[in-house]
Enzyme design. Structure first.
Site, short mmCIF file in Angstrom:
data_model
loop_
_atom_site.label_atom_id
_atom_site.label_comp_id
_atom_site.label_asym_id
_atom_site.label_seq_id
_atom_site.Cartn_x
_atom_site.Cartn_y
_atom_site.Cartn_z
N CYS A 2 0.88 -1.09 -0.01
CA CYS A 2 -0.07 -0.10 -0.13
C CYS A 2 0.96 1.20 -0.04
O CYS A 2 2.06 1.16 0.67
CB CYS A 2 -1.03 0.22 1.21
SG CYS A 2 -2.22 -1.16 1.60
N ARG A 27 3.27 -0.34 -5.17
CA ARG A 27 3.29 -0.73 -3.87
C ARG A 27 1.83 -1.58 -3.78
O ARG A 27 1.66 -2.41 -2.59
CB ARG A 27 3.48 0.24 -2.87
CG ARG A 27 4.51 0.93 -2.77
CD ARG A 27 4.62 2.00 -2.03
NE ARG A 27 4.53 1.52 -0.53
CZ ARG A 27 5.64 1.19 0.01
NH1 ARG A 27 6.91 1.40 -0.47
NH2 ARG A 27 5.66 0.60 1.45
N TRP A 74 -3.01 -2.77 -1.52
CA TRP A 74 -2.81 -3.99 -1.67
C TRP A 74 -3.52 -4.60 -0.68
O TRP A 74 -2.98 -4.58 0.63
CB TRP A 74 -1.32 -4.28 -1.65
CG TRP A 74 -1.03 -5.70 -2.16
CD1 TRP A 74 -0.86 -6.25 -3.21
CD2 TRP A 74 -0.59 -6.81 -1.10
NE1 TRP A 74 -0.71 -7.56 -3.33
CE2 TRP A 74 -0.41 -7.87 -2.06
CE3 TRP A 74 -0.51 -6.90 0.19
CZ2 TRP A 74 -0.06 -9.22 -1.32
CZ3 TRP A 74 -0.39 -8.09 0.68
CH2 TRP A 74 -0.11 -9.19 -0.17
N ASN A 100 -0.65 2.19 6.00
CA ASN A 100 0.32 1.09 5.29
C ASN A 100 0.73 0.19 6.27
O ASN A 100 1.31 0.74 7.13
CB ASN A 100 1.21 1.60 4.48
CG ASN A 100 2.24 0.63 4.09
OD1 ASN A 100 3.30 0.90 3.82
ND2 ASN A 100 1.82 -0.52 3.66
N GLY A 101 0.26 -1.21 6.17
CA GLY A 101 0.68 -2.03 7.31
C GLY A 101 -0.43 -2.96 7.72
O GLY A 101 -1.49 -3.21 6.97
N GLU A 482 16.10 -17.51 -10.98
CA GLU A 482 15.59 -16.16 -11.35
C GLU A 482 14.81 -16.14 -12.84
O GLU A 482 13.79 -15.44 -12.77
CB GLU A 482 16.86 -15.25 -11.23
CG GLU A 482 16.40 -13.69 -11.91
CD GLU A 482 15.46 -13.07 -10.76
OE1 GLU A 482 15.23 -13.61 -9.68
OE2 GLU A 482 15.15 -12.01 -10.94
N LYS A 486 11.03 -15.05 -13.14
CA LYS A 486 10.54 -13.79 -13.89
C LYS A 486 9.36 -14.06 -14.92
O LYS A 486 8.24 -13.40 -14.79
CB LYS A 486 11.59 -13.33 -14.87
CG LYS A 486 12.96 -12.55 -14.28
CD LYS A 486 12.33 -11.29 -13.59
CE LYS A 486 12.12 -11.34 -12.23
NZ LYS A 486 12.51 -10.79 -11.25
N GLU A 489 6.03 -14.68 -12.37
CA GLU A 489 5.36 -13.43 -12.09
C GLU A 489 4.86 -12.55 -12.87
O GLU A 489 3.83 -11.95 -12.57
CB GLU A 489 6.50 -12.76 -10.88
CG GLU A 489 7.36 -12.13 -11.51
CD GLU A 489 8.58 -11.41 -10.61
OE1 GLU A 489 7.92 -11.34 -9.57
OE2 GLU A 489 9.59 -11.32 -10.92
N HIS A 505 15.96 -36.51 -10.17
CA HIS A 505 15.64 -36.65 -8.80
C HIS A 505 14.11 -36.41 -8.58
O HIS A 505 13.63 -36.53 -7.50
CB HIS A 505 16.36 -36.16 -7.72
CG HIS A 505 17.69 -36.64 -7.66
ND1 HIS A 505 18.11 -37.83 -7.23
CD2 HIS A 505 18.97 -35.81 -8.08
CE1 HIS A 505 19.68 -37.92 -7.44
NE2 HIS A 505 19.90 -36.85 -7.77
N LYS A 604 5.57 -4.33 -5.17
CA LYS A 604 7.08 -4.28 -5.25
C LYS A 604 7.83 -4.29 -3.92
O LYS A 604 8.76 -5.01 -3.78
CB LYS A 604 7.48 -2.72 -5.60
CG LYS A 604 8.77 -2.35 -6.09
CD LYS A 604 9.22 -3.01 -7.55
CE LYS A 604 10.76 -2.93 -7.48
NZ LYS A 604 11.29 -3.82 -8.36
C1 F6R Z 1 10.76 -10.49 -8.15
C2 F6R Z 1 10.60 -9.28 -6.75
C3 F6R Z 1 10.64 -9.98 -5.44
C4 F6R Z 1 11.84 -9.33 -4.46
C5 F6R Z 1 11.57 -9.55 -3.19
C6 F6R Z 1 12.50 -8.96 -2.17
O1 F6R Z 1 10.74 -9.67 -9.18
O2 F6R Z 1 10.88 -8.33 -7.03
O3 F6R Z 1 10.87 -11.41 -5.36
O4 F6R Z 1 13.00 -9.69 -5.01
O5 F6R Z 1 10.10 -9.10 -2.85
O6 F6R Z 1 12.37 -7.48 -2.22
P1 F6R Z 1 13.59 -6.71 -1.58
O7 F6R Z 1 14.73 -6.90 -2.57
O8 F6R Z 1 13.02 -5.20 -1.86
O9 F6R Z 1 13.83 -7.22 -0.17
#
Ligand code: F6R
Length: 609
Positions: A2, A27, A74, A100-101, A482, A486, A489, A505, A604
C-alpha cells in the site's frame, strides 16, 4: 504494502496526490482513493481498480482542496472494493486516515469500539484507527493520534487529517516506511521518495515510533510521548526523469536496458582499473575486520535471494570463505547460531521487506555483524544494519526486479573481491584478468541488448506452452531460479527453476513435448554435466532452448535452439545469462497481454510478513 501520500501547501492537492499515487502504484494496485479538506468539509473519492480509474472518476467530478491524503491499496484485511479503499472515515466523517501495514489487534479494538457506539463501514483493520482517533480527539489531532496509536499492535505508517484541527496532517510510523518532503511553503508525507522527487530534494525519513506534524508554517517531529525531536534533513540525489518510461513500452523493458549502466555505476569508484584494488571504505568494513571474517551468511527474499545465491559462488570461489544463503522469511525461525566472525549480509533492493527486516533485527539481537546491500539510501534495512553497501541502480518501478538484480550481483562481486583482498587471496596472476573481465561486463551486456529483437521472436514461438523448466548448475543455478521467477510472476505461466543435477531426482517425470526446458549452459566447470542433462531431456522428447557462450561450437549438437551471449569468465556469467531470460519472460508476458509492470497479486515492496 500500500502506498500513502499527503500534501499540505498552496496548490490544489488533488493533482499532486494523483501524481504521487501513480509513482506509488507499484506498492499496491487493487483500489485507490483521495480525500481533501475544503470549506470545512472532508471530501473523499475512492474507487476499486487502478489509479487511472481514480483519475477518470475525478475528471468526471473534480475535487479541490490544498490539504489532502491519498492511498493505493494492496488488500490484506477485506477484499478489494470501493468501501474497503482508503481513506477511511470516523463516525462523524470529520476525519480521515490512510494506512500502510497491518493492525494485529484490530478485532478486539473493533469489538470494543462497537460496544462504545462506533459504527463501522468496512472490513478493514485500518478503520479502527479512524475511530480510535475520534474517540481520543479533544481538540488536538496530534494528541488524539498519539493516544490512538498507543493502543495499536502491529505495523503501520499512518497519516490523518481532520476538519476539527484543520490545515494539519499528522503522520506516525512503526514498521513500514514514511518520508516527509520539505518544499517551499509545501510539505509532503509519502511511503517513499518518488512522489516527492519532482517538488523538493529535501526529505526527512521517519524512524519507528516517530511522528510528523505537517502545518502551513512547517513540520514538527515528535516521539510517541510527544517529546519534540530534531531530525536530520537529507538531500536527494535521484531525479524525477529517472522514473519516466523514456519511450519504452513498459518500465520493465526500460529497466532491462539500463543494466549496463547500472553495473557501471555500481562498480564505479569502488574498483581501480589500474591496480585492480577494491575499495569499500564507505561500508566501514576495515581490511583488518574483514580479514577476520570466517563465514558469511546471506539473508534475502525473492530475486534478492537469487542474487545472494550467485554471491555465494563469487565469495567462495574468490575469498575461499564458506557462505550459506537463507530465505529471510525462514531464517527468522531458525536457532541463530552466529559467532563474531560471521558476516551477515542482508540483501534488499527496497530496504523495506518485512521478512528481511525481521530477520535482520533478530540477527542484531543475537550479536551478528550485519552488512546491508540495498538500492534505497536510508531505507530501513541499511539504516538498521551496522554497515551498508548501496547499489546504484536508480529507482526501479517495474514490480519484477531486473536492473536491481544485476546491481546486486555487482555489489556481491565487489564484496567477494574485497574479502579475497583482505584475506591475501588475490594474487595478481588470477585476479587481474578476472577484474578486467568484470569491468567488461557492461559492454558485453550492451551487445546482448542490441540483439534483443531475437528474444521477441523466440518468445512468439514459445507462446503456446504453459509449463517451462529452467535448469542450471553452479553459478547458473540461481540464474535458472531467477529466469523461472521472472516468467511466472509476470506471465502467470508455470515455470520451475532447478539445479541441473536435481532433475533426475524428480522433475524429469514432467518432461514431454509440452514442457520446454531453458538450459543455462555457459562453458564452466559444470558444462559437461549440463550436456548430459540436456541429452536426458532430449531422450524424453523434451524441447531444449540453451543459453550458451558465442564461442561454444558443441552446444548445437545438443539443443534445439541456442541463445548466444559473449563469452566471459565463467564466474561472471550470471550477469550475461540472466538478461536473455528477463527479455524472454518480458516478451511472453507482453504478448499475452499481461500487465507487465504491475502483475496481479504482487507489490514491489512487501512490507507485511
Ligand atoms: C521479484 C521481486 C521480489 C523481490 C522480493 C524482495 O521480481 O521483485 O521477489 O525480490 O520481494 O524484495 P527486496 O529486494 O526489496 O527485499
Amino acid at each position: 504494502m500500500c502506498g500513502i501520500i499527503g500534501y499540505l501547501g498552496s496548490k490544489n492537492a488533488v493533482p499532486v496526490l494523483l501524481d504521487g499515487l501513480k509513482k506509488l502504484e507499484y506498492r499496491g494496485y487493487d483500489s485507490a482513493g483521495v480525500a481533501v479538506i475544503r470549506d470545512n468539509k472532508i471530501q473523499v473519492r475512492r474507487v476499486k481498480g487502478k489509479i487511472r480509474d481514480l483519475v477518470e472518476s475525478l475528471k468526471a467530478s473534480p475535487l479541490e482542496g490544498s490539504c489532502g491524503l491519498g492511498h493505493t491499496r494492496w488488500a490484506t484485511h477485506g477484499r478489494p472494493s470501493e468501501e474497503n479503499a482508503h481513506p477511511h472515515r470516523d463516525c462523524s466523517g470529520t476525519l480521515v486516515v490512510v494506512h500502510n501495514g497491518i493492525i494485529e489487534n484490530y478485532l478486539p479494538l473493533k469489538e470494543e469500539l462497537i460496544r462504545e457506539g462506533h459504527v463501522f463501514r468496512t472490513e478493514t483493520d485500518t478503520e479502527v484507527i479512524a475511530h480510535l482517533i475520534e474517540k481520543h480527539f479533544k481538540g488536538s489531532l496530534e494528541e488524539a493520534v498519539m493516544m490512538a496509536i498507543r493502543e495499536l499492535e502491529g505495523a503501520y505508517a499512518v497519516a490523518a487529517m481532520s476538519v476539527r484541527d484543520p490545515d494539519k496532517i499528522v503522520a506516525a510510523k512503526t514498521g513500514p516506511p514514511a518520508v516527509v518532503g520539505l518544499g517551499e511553503g509545501e510539505f509532503f508525507i509519502s511511503s517513499d521518495i518518488n512522489p516527492i522527487l519532482g517538488y523538493t530534494p529535501r526529505v526527512v525519513f521517519l524512524e519507528d515510533n516517530e511522528m510528523a506534524v505537517l502545518e502551513r508554517q512547517g513540520v514538527r517531529f515528535l516521539d510517541f510521548q510527544g517529546t519534540p525531536l530534531s531530525k536530520t534533513v537529507d538531500h536527494l540525489s535521484w531525479n524525477p526523469i529517472m522514473i519516466e518510461k523514456k519511450g519504452f513500452k513498459h518500465f520493465m523493458l526500460k529497466e532491462i536496458f539500463e543494466q549496463p549502466q547500472v553495473i557501471r555505476d555500481t562498480l564505479e569508484g569502488r574498483i581501480s582499473q589500474g591496480s585492480g584494488k577494491v575499495y569499500l571504505d564507505e561500508t566501514g568494513l576495515s581490511p583488518r575486520a574483514t580479514k577476520s571474517i570466517e563465514r558469511v551468511l546471506i539473508i534475502a527474499c525473492g530475486t534478492s535471494y537469487h542474487a545472494g545465491l550467485a554471491g555465494k559462488y563469487f565469495i567462495e570461489s574468490l575469498a575461499q570463505v564458506p557462505v550459506s544463503v537463507e530465505y529471510a522469511s525462514e531464517y527468522r525461525y531458525h536457532d541463530l547460531l552466529l559467532d563474531p566472525r560471521t558476516l551477515v549480509v542482508v540483501i534488499s533492493q527496497s530496504g523495506e521487506t518485512a521478512d528481511t527486516l525481521a530477520a535482520l533485527r533478530a540477527i542484531k539481537k543475537a550479536g551478528g555483524l550485519t552488512l546491508a546491500i540495498s538500492n534505497v539510501v536510508n531505507s530501513t534495512i541499511p539504516r538498521e544494519a551496522e554497515r551498508a553497501l548501496y547499489t546504484h541502480a536508480g529507482p526501479e518501478i517495474g514490480v519484477a526486479a531486473t536492473k536491481t538484480f544485476s546491481a546486486q550481483l555487482a555489489a556481491l562481486a565487489l564484496l567477494a573481491l574485497y574479502l579475497a583482498q583482505a584475506k591475501g587471496r588475490s594474487d595478481e596472476g588470477t585476479f587481474s584478468p578476472l577484474i578486467q573481465d568484470l569491468l567488461r561486463v557492461p559492454h558485453k551486456l550492451e551487445r546482448i541488448l542490441t540483439e534483443a529483437r531475437r528474444l521477441e521472436d523466440l518468445a512468439q514461438r514459445f507462446l503456446a506452452f504453459s509449463h517451462f523448466l529452467y535448469l542450471g548448475r553452479w553459478v547458473s543455478f540461481p540464474v535458472a531460479l531467477e529466469g523461472a521467477l521472472k516468467l511466472k510472476e509476470i506471465s502467470y505461466l508455470h515455470a520451475e527453476g532447478y539445479a541441473g543435477g536435481e532433475m533426475k531426482h524428480g522433475p524429469i517425470a514432467l518432461i514431454d513435448e509440452d514442457m520446454p526446458t531453458l538450459a543455462v549452459v555457459p562453458k564452466d566447470r559444470a558444462y559437461e554435466k549440463m550436456l548430459s542433462n540436456i541429452s536426458e531431456i532430449k531422450a524424453r522428447s523434451g524441447h531444449i532452448l540453451a543459453l550458451a557462450f558465442e564461442d561454444d561450437t558443441e552446444i548445437v549438437n545438443y539443443a534445439d535452439e541456442v541463445i548466444r551471449v559473449p563469452a566471459c569468465s565463467p564466474l561472471w556469467s550470471p550477469f550475461l545469462t540472466v538478461v536473455p531470460l528477463q527479455l524472454f519472460a518480458y516478451h511472453i508476458a507482453a504478448k499475452r497481454g499481461a500487465d507487465v509492470d504491475q502483475p496481479r497479486n504482487l507489490a514491489k515492496s512487501v512490507t507485511v510478513e
